[in-house]
Design an enzyme around this catalytic site. Structure first.
Site, mmCIF file in Angstrom:
data_model
loop_
_atom_site.group_PDB
_atom_site.id
_atom_site.type_symbol
_atom_site.label_atom_id
_atom_site.label_comp_id
_atom_site.label_asym_id
_atom_site.label_seq_id
_atom_site.Cartn_x
_atom_site.Cartn_y
_atom_site.Cartn_z
ATOM 1 N N GLY A 103 37.941 -6.774 20.786
ATOM 2 C CA GLY A 103 37.514 -5.580 21.531
ATOM 3 C C GLY A 103 37.818 -4.323 20.736
ATOM 4 N N ARG A 158 33.460 -10.955 18.448
ATOM 5 C CA ARG A 158 34.368 -12.082 18.684
ATOM 6 C C ARG A 158 33.618 -13.307 18.190
ATOM 7 N NH1 ARG A 158 35.626 -9.131 23.825
ATOM 8 N NH2 ARG A 158 37.733 -8.359 23.530
ATOM 9 N N ASP A 170 45.425 -10.147 19.315
ATOM 10 C CA ASP A 170 46.034 -11.468 19.140
ATOM 11 C C ASP A 170 45.042 -12.504 18.586
ATOM 12 O OD1 ASP A 170 48.633 -12.950 19.847
ATOM 13 O OD2 ASP A 170 47.088 -14.243 20.707
ATOM 14 N N THR A 197 44.420 -2.706 20.174
ATOM 15 C CA THR A 197 43.816 -3.126 21.445
ATOM 16 C C THR A 197 44.293 -2.172 22.525
ATOM 17 O OG1 THR A 197 43.967 -4.742 23.246
ATOM 18 C CG2 THR A 197 45.653 -4.913 21.586
ATOM 19 N N ILE A 198 43.403 -1.847 23.448
ATOM 20 C CA ILE A 198 43.822 -0.953 24.546
ATOM 21 C C ILE A 198 44.817 -1.655 25.469
ATOM 22 C CG2 ILE A 198 41.671 0.385 24.518
ATOM 23 C CD1 ILE A 198 41.005 -1.168 27.225
ATOM 24 N N ASP A 199 44.971 -2.982 25.324
ATOM 25 C CA ASP A 199 45.831 -3.732 26.251
ATOM 26 C C ASP A 199 47.327 -3.582 25.945
ATOM 27 O OD1 ASP A 199 43.377 -4.618 27.123
ATOM 28 O OD2 ASP A 199 43.508 -6.573 26.149
ATOM 29 N N ASP A 225 49.176 -5.500 24.343
ATOM 30 C CA ASP A 225 49.781 -6.789 24.704
ATOM 31 C C ASP A 225 50.222 -7.606 23.488
ATOM 32 O OD1 ASP A 225 47.257 -7.306 23.744
ATOM 33 O OD2 ASP A 225 46.723 -8.763 25.288
ATOM 34 N N GLY A 246 42.900 -4.612 30.712
ATOM 35 C CA GLY A 246 44.222 -5.005 30.238
ATOM 36 C C GLY A 246 44.333 -6.502 30.039
ATOM 37 N N ARG A 247 43.255 -7.192 30.359
ATOM 38 C CA ARG A 247 43.224 -8.652 30.272
ATOM 39 C C ARG A 247 44.366 -9.240 31.105
ATOM 40 N NH1 ARG A 247 40.013 -11.512 26.793
ATOM 41 N NH2 ARG A 247 39.690 -9.747 25.413
ATOM 42 N N ALA A 278 50.744 7.054 40.886
ATOM 43 C CA ALA A 278 50.145 6.072 41.810
ATOM 44 C C ALA A 278 51.170 5.603 42.833
ATOM 45 C CB ALA A 278 49.618 4.887 41.012
ATOM 46 N N GLU A 279 50.694 5.364 44.045
ATOM 47 C CA GLU A 279 51.593 4.926 45.125
ATOM 48 C C GLU A 279 52.036 3.475 44.925
ATOM 49 O OE1 GLU A 279 49.257 7.244 45.583
ATOM 50 O OE2 GLU A 279 50.683 8.740 46.286
ATOM 51 N N LYS A 284 51.208 11.782 54.813
ATOM 52 C CA LYS A 284 50.430 11.663 53.585
ATOM 53 C C LYS A 284 49.039 11.142 53.950
ATOM 54 C CE LYS A 284 51.883 9.898 49.098
ATOM 55 N NZ LYS A 284 50.734 9.935 48.393
ATOM 56 N N ARG A 285 48.022 11.786 53.461
ATOM 57 C CA ARG A 285 46.675 11.412 53.903
ATOM 58 C C ARG A 285 45.833 10.741 52.814
ATOM 59 N NH1 ARG A 285 48.043 10.528 57.811
ATOM 60 N NH2 ARG A 285 48.299 11.750 59.682
ATOM 61 N N GLU A 299 43.368 -5.519 35.876
ATOM 62 C CA GLU A 299 42.326 -6.546 36.057
ATOM 63 C C GLU A 299 42.900 -7.962 36.059
ATOM 64 O OE1 GLU A 299 39.376 -6.775 32.965
ATOM 65 O OE2 GLU A 299 40.847 -6.855 31.359
ATOM 66 N N THR A 325 34.837 2.157 30.215
ATOM 67 C CA THR A 325 35.075 3.590 29.906
ATOM 68 C C THR A 325 36.413 3.723 29.178
ATOM 69 O OG1 THR A 325 36.179 4.011 32.022
ATOM 70 C CG2 THR A 325 33.809 4.446 31.931
HETATM 71 O O1 F6P Z 1 41.102 -6.791 24.986
HETATM 72 C C1 F6P Z 1 40.442 -5.605 25.280
HETATM 73 C C2 F6P Z 1 39.608 -5.748 26.519
HETATM 74 O O2 F6P Z 1 38.992 -4.512 26.788
HETATM 75 C C3 F6P Z 1 40.339 -6.270 27.754
HETATM 76 O O3 F6P Z 1 41.095 -5.256 28.388
HETATM 77 C C4 F6P Z 1 39.215 -6.795 28.578
HETATM 78 O O4 F6P Z 1 39.661 -7.790 29.468
HETATM 79 C C5 F6P Z 1 38.275 -7.361 27.545
HETATM 80 O O5 F6P Z 1 38.580 -6.713 26.323
HETATM 81 C C6 F6P Z 1 36.812 -7.172 27.858
HETATM 82 O O6 F6P Z 1 36.078 -7.784 26.875
HETATM 83 P P1 F6P Z 1 34.501 -7.588 26.714
HETATM 84 O O7 F6P Z 1 34.259 -6.220 26.155
HETATM 85 O O8 F6P Z 1 34.100 -8.660 25.780
HETATM 86 O O9 F6P Z 1 33.896 -7.703 28.088
#
Ligand code: F6P
Length: 319
Positions: free
Chosen positions: A11, A72, A103, A125-127, A129, A170-171, A186-187, A213-214, A222, A250
């Site tokens: 990704g 990929r 990874d 990776t944005i995750d 992880d 975030g996978r 966030a609550e 709180k309203r 995810e 996004t």
């Molecule tokens: O690993 C980065 C990521 O954006 C995850 O957060 C997400 O689950 C996945 O890739 C989505 O992959 P794709 O763009 O193939 O749908």
């Protein structure tokens, strides 16, 4: 070492371009030739190589995505795919390779190392992880993109006195939800690392309502499942009016933050220096404020847990 190649895989993540730029410029600075491989391991198999000079990485540090494109590759997982990749490396006389990715990309990197190709990984990776590095390229930008969305949603949530569930990528990892949720006040923050307790979520929402709180914002990673399912489960316990926003891809786009450009520049340059020093089979990871080389075999497949202290803190501060 005369020729160093770079590819981006998996990704895309904001800051990958800054990493490519650092690899190319450090390579050329050291008197070597730089080569870009298009579409990750798929381009490696197809021999989709392009010579990169100083100018070819100008005007990209501020751009999201990856100008080398990414993929990929299923084919690279096969024996034939790896043989073709090896043949491309031989034909193009590549002496060392920098793999910018996550990874899965590092698994591919390891396999090439085992075939005697010197490879260094740069975590992107944005995750966030990847085990062994405090930060991955793209994570900081994604947190800020999510935060911007949270701020906007809070405006309308307040005006309409509504509960919002915001789902972030975030996978299998909750890092992105956790940091965006803490920063956005966030609550509740639902992450896959901790079992979701719907009774507690409803109690917290009710406690907020009881004190006047309203509106409320709940972050859903995810990895927990669809925010629409979470909504249904909450509504089985309480008759709340709930809206769902899925931020999805996004979070992968946009101009990289200063932090992402800085760590990408440091890691990319460090990766090249490792290759020039005759090192291989390592990841250039951030530990504290420093980039260090960590053996790929020590990180691949290992789970990088979220910071439980921060998760608890977010819960306390949203009381
Ligand atoms: O690993 C980065 C990521 O954006 C995850 O957060 C997400 O689950 C996945 O890739 C989505 O992959 P794709 O763009 O193939 O749908």
């Amino acid at each position: 070492m005369k020729k160093i190649a770079v590819l981006t895989s998996g990704g895309d993540a904001p800051g990958m371009n800054a990493a490519i730029r650092a690899v190319v410029r450090t390579t050329i600075y050291n008197g070597c030739e730089a080569v870009g491989i298009k579409r990750g391991y798929a381009g490696l198999i197809d021999g989709d190589f392009t010579k990169l000079d100083l100018g070819s990485v100008a005007d990209i540090i501020q751009r999201g995505g990856t100008f080398l494109h990414t993929a990929r590759s299923e084919e690279f997982m096969t024996k034939e795919g790896k043989e073709e990749a090896l043949e491309s490396i031989r034909i193009h006389k590549i002496d060392g390779l920098v793999v910018v990715g996550g990874d899965g990309s590092f698994r591919g990197a390891r396999e090439l190392c085992e075939l005697n190709v010197p490879v260094i990984g740069v975590p992107a990776t944005i995750d966030n992880d990847i085990f062994g590095t405090d930060l991955t390229i793209g994570f900081d930008t994604a947190v800020n993109t999510a935060l911007d969305a949270i701020n906007r949603i809070r405006d309308t949530a307040t005006s309409h006195e509504r509960i919002f569930l915001i789902e972030v990528m975030g996978r299998n990892s909750g890092w992105l939800a956790l940091e965006a949720g803490l920063a956005g006040g966030a609550e509740s923050i639902l992450v896959p690392e901790t079992p979701v307790d719907y009774e507690t979520i409803v109690k917290r929402l009710q406690r907020g309502l009881d004190r006047g709180k309203r509106h409320s914002i709940i972050l859903v990673a995810e990895g927990v499942g669809s925010a629409f399912d979470v909504k249904r489960k909450i509504q089985e316990l309480a008759d709340y009016d709930i809206r769902v926003t899925v931020l999805g891809h996004t979070l992968r786009g946009g101009t990289p933050s200063a932090t992402d450009r800085i760590i990408a520049s440091k890691m990319g340059a460090f990766a090249v220096n490792l290759l020039l020093d005759g090192k291989t089979d390592l990841m250039a990871g951030m530990v504290g404020n420093h980039v260090v080389g960590i053996p790929l075999q020590e990180i691949i497949g290992k789970k990088k847990g979220i910071d439980e202290y921060v998760h608890n803190l977010a819960g306390i501060l949203a009381i």
